[in-house]
Design an enzyme around this catalytic site. Structure first.
Site, short mmCIF file in Angstrom:
data_model
loop_
_atom_site.label_atom_id
_atom_site.label_comp_id
_atom_site.label_asym_id
_atom_site.label_seq_id
_atom_site.Cartn_x
_atom_site.Cartn_y
_atom_site.Cartn_z
N CYS A 226 16.62 27.08 74.79
CA CYS A 226 16.11 27.40 75.97
C CYS A 226 15.49 26.14 76.58
O CYS A 226 14.94 26.15 77.70
CB CYS A 226 14.97 28.32 75.94
SG CYS A 226 15.61 30.01 75.60
N HIS B 156 6.41 27.70 80.65
CA HIS B 156 7.73 28.29 80.16
C HIS B 156 7.48 29.79 80.33
O HIS B 156 8.38 30.54 80.99
CB HIS B 156 7.89 28.11 78.57
CG HIS B 156 8.90 28.67 77.95
ND1 HIS B 156 9.95 28.33 78.30
CD2 HIS B 156 9.19 29.62 77.08
CE1 HIS B 156 11.13 29.06 77.35
NE2 HIS B 156 10.50 29.98 76.81
N GLU C 201 1.50 28.98 74.21
CA GLU C 201 1.46 28.24 75.45
C GLU C 201 0.14 28.03 76.10
O GLU C 201 -0.35 26.71 76.29
CB GLU C 201 2.24 28.34 76.47
CG GLU C 201 2.93 27.61 77.44
CD GLU C 201 3.99 28.11 78.47
OE1 GLU C 201 4.30 27.26 79.33
OE2 GLU C 201 4.27 29.44 78.38
N LYS D 209 9.57 32.59 85.82
CA LYS D 209 10.27 33.57 84.93
C LYS D 209 9.96 34.96 85.31
O LYS D 209 10.66 36.02 85.38
CB LYS D 209 10.29 33.64 83.37
CG LYS D 209 10.82 32.18 83.04
CD LYS D 209 10.71 32.20 81.49
CE LYS D 209 11.51 31.01 81.07
NZ LYS D 209 10.69 29.69 81.10
#
Length: 424
Positions: free
Chosen positions: A169, A309, A320, A341
């Site tokens: 990823c 992310h 994160e 996302k």
């Protein structure tokens, strides 16, 4: 490495719209492109949602031969490469082909074609003995991921370095980092770089189902991706691509190119810990961030936006958050951070490049995309994750990070082009 590298062209194929304008309009509107999976019957699966691209290849200039020959991921790469070329204004006939290269990231390569061909050859898995006479003559291109770079190279006749980067990823960040390094060290003047992945297939859905990484919120697909929200329960599988024209800054200035930003820093690390697990302290991501900032001589306090992310899994968002606090110090509590996302899902190897497109456009337009579906912030994710609505913020420096299976952690810093001193 003293040659600066500029982004002068952007091309995007993403859920919610094809092209950089449609992509940016979706992001700043806060709309989501996640929906009930339509490519095949999703009823056997735990997670029945995805962020699919409404893509008619013939409408985007692909010929019948290209449509038959190219895997869906390669089609995305070629279409986004053509857009970024047009956007850059480059006349490739005037370039030295041996100084022009290609770097494409992908996590799963030609998955779409491979699964389709296997189903045809095995009569949907009912026979173990496969008749080679039914094999598509183009199956080899799908089986070998390097074909992605070859197809993009053909778009412009690039005869310089050509590679596919596959680091899960983080592939979309790492492919850009590799291209940046080739220009910075003097091995190329221009690179077409980015990533493409089309993993929405039964085999991929089944694999993520098995480890319960994807969201089962099938009753509300448009609200299923909830990074940093207390009720998050996994990511939403997606597809997409983004490609860029990268140039040595002097080369770009000499032709009067529009510069979206400079790739001022890049770093990647691995936690050497677990295939899918993450350490809660986020040390390896923090180290990648620290090194990327140092490489660009960037003060952490000057970062104006962080593209997270933000996959929406329990462990990633905690990991994160800890990494941001470690790498940015007190500034982590003041800088806007968001995850796109939440709107376009997780397209595996492609997402890092798609997120860099969002970062470059944030520099361009002075706006920060929101984190959609963030209504109940997780107390453990206590930073400014820009809930639900875009924010106008004039930024000069943007940080984007990625985290991938295998323990990969990458960070990239984009900076606004410095003003040129006028002649005396």
């Amino acid at each position: 490495m003293n040659r600066q590298v500029a982004i002068t062209g952007i091309g995007v194929v993403a859920p919610g719209g094809v092209g950089k304008k449609a992509f940016w309009d979706l992001l700043v509107s806060g709309r989501t492109a996640t929906r009930t999976l339509s490519f095949f019957d999703p009823s056997p699966f735990r997670s029945q949602i995805a962020a699919e691209v409404d893509f008619a290849p013939e409408r985007h200039g692909l010929t019948p031969r290209e449509i038959r020959r190219l895997d869906r991921a390669a089609q995305f790469a070629v279409v986004s490469a053509r857009e970024c070329l047009a956007d850059s204004g480059l006349e490739f006939a005037e370039l030295r082909p041996e100084r022009t290269g290609v770097s494409v990231g992908s996590a799963v390569g030609g998955t779409t074609t491979l699964e389709r061909e296997y189903l045809a050859l095995s009569d949907s898995g009912r026979t173990w003995e496969l008749d080679a006479g039914y094999i598509s003559p183009h199956l080899f291109d799908a089986f070998v991921p390097s074909s992605l770079a070859a197809e993009v190279a053909r778009v412009v006749g690039a005869e310089g370095p050509a590679a596919v980067v596959s680091t899960g990823c983080t592939s979309g960040l790492d492919s850009l980092g590799y291209a940046r390094d080739l220009i910075a060290e003097g091995s190329a003047d221009v690179m077409l770089a980015g990533a493409a992945d089309t993993p929405i297939s039964p085999i991929a859905v089944a694999c993520f189902d098995a480890i319960k990484a994807t969201s089962p919120r099938n009753d509300a697909p448009e609200h299923a991706s909830r990074p940093f929200d207390r009720t998050r329960n996994g990511f939403v599988l997606a597809e997409g691509a983004a490609m860029f024209v990268l140039e040595e800054l002097g080369h770009a200035r000499a032709r009067g190119a529009h510069v979206y930003g400079l790739i001022s820093g890049y770093a990647t690390r691995c936690n050497a810990y677990h295939m899918t697990g993450l350490k809660p302290d986020g040390r390896e991501m923090a180290e990648a961030i620290r090194h990327a900032l140092e490489e660009g001589r960037t003060d952490p306090a000057s970062v104006g936006y962080v593209n997270a992310h933000g996959s929406g899994t329990k462990q990633n968002d905690r990991h994160e958050t800890a990494a941001f606090k470690t790498a940015l110090g007190d500034h982590a509590r003041h800088v806007p951070i968001s995850s796109i996302k939440s709107m376009i899902g997780h397209s595996l190897g492609a997402i890092g490049s798609i997120e860099i497109a969002a970062c470059a456009l944030a520099l361009e337009y002075g706006a920060v995309p929101p984190t959609a579906n963030l209504h109940e912030p997780d107390p453990e994710c206590d930073l400014d994750y820009v809930p639900n609505e875009a924010r106008e913020v004039a930024v000069d420096t943007v940080l984007s990070v990625g985290s991938g299976f295998g323990g990969f952690q990458s960070a990239m810093v984009l900076a606004r082009e410095p003003r040129q001193e006028s002649a005396a």
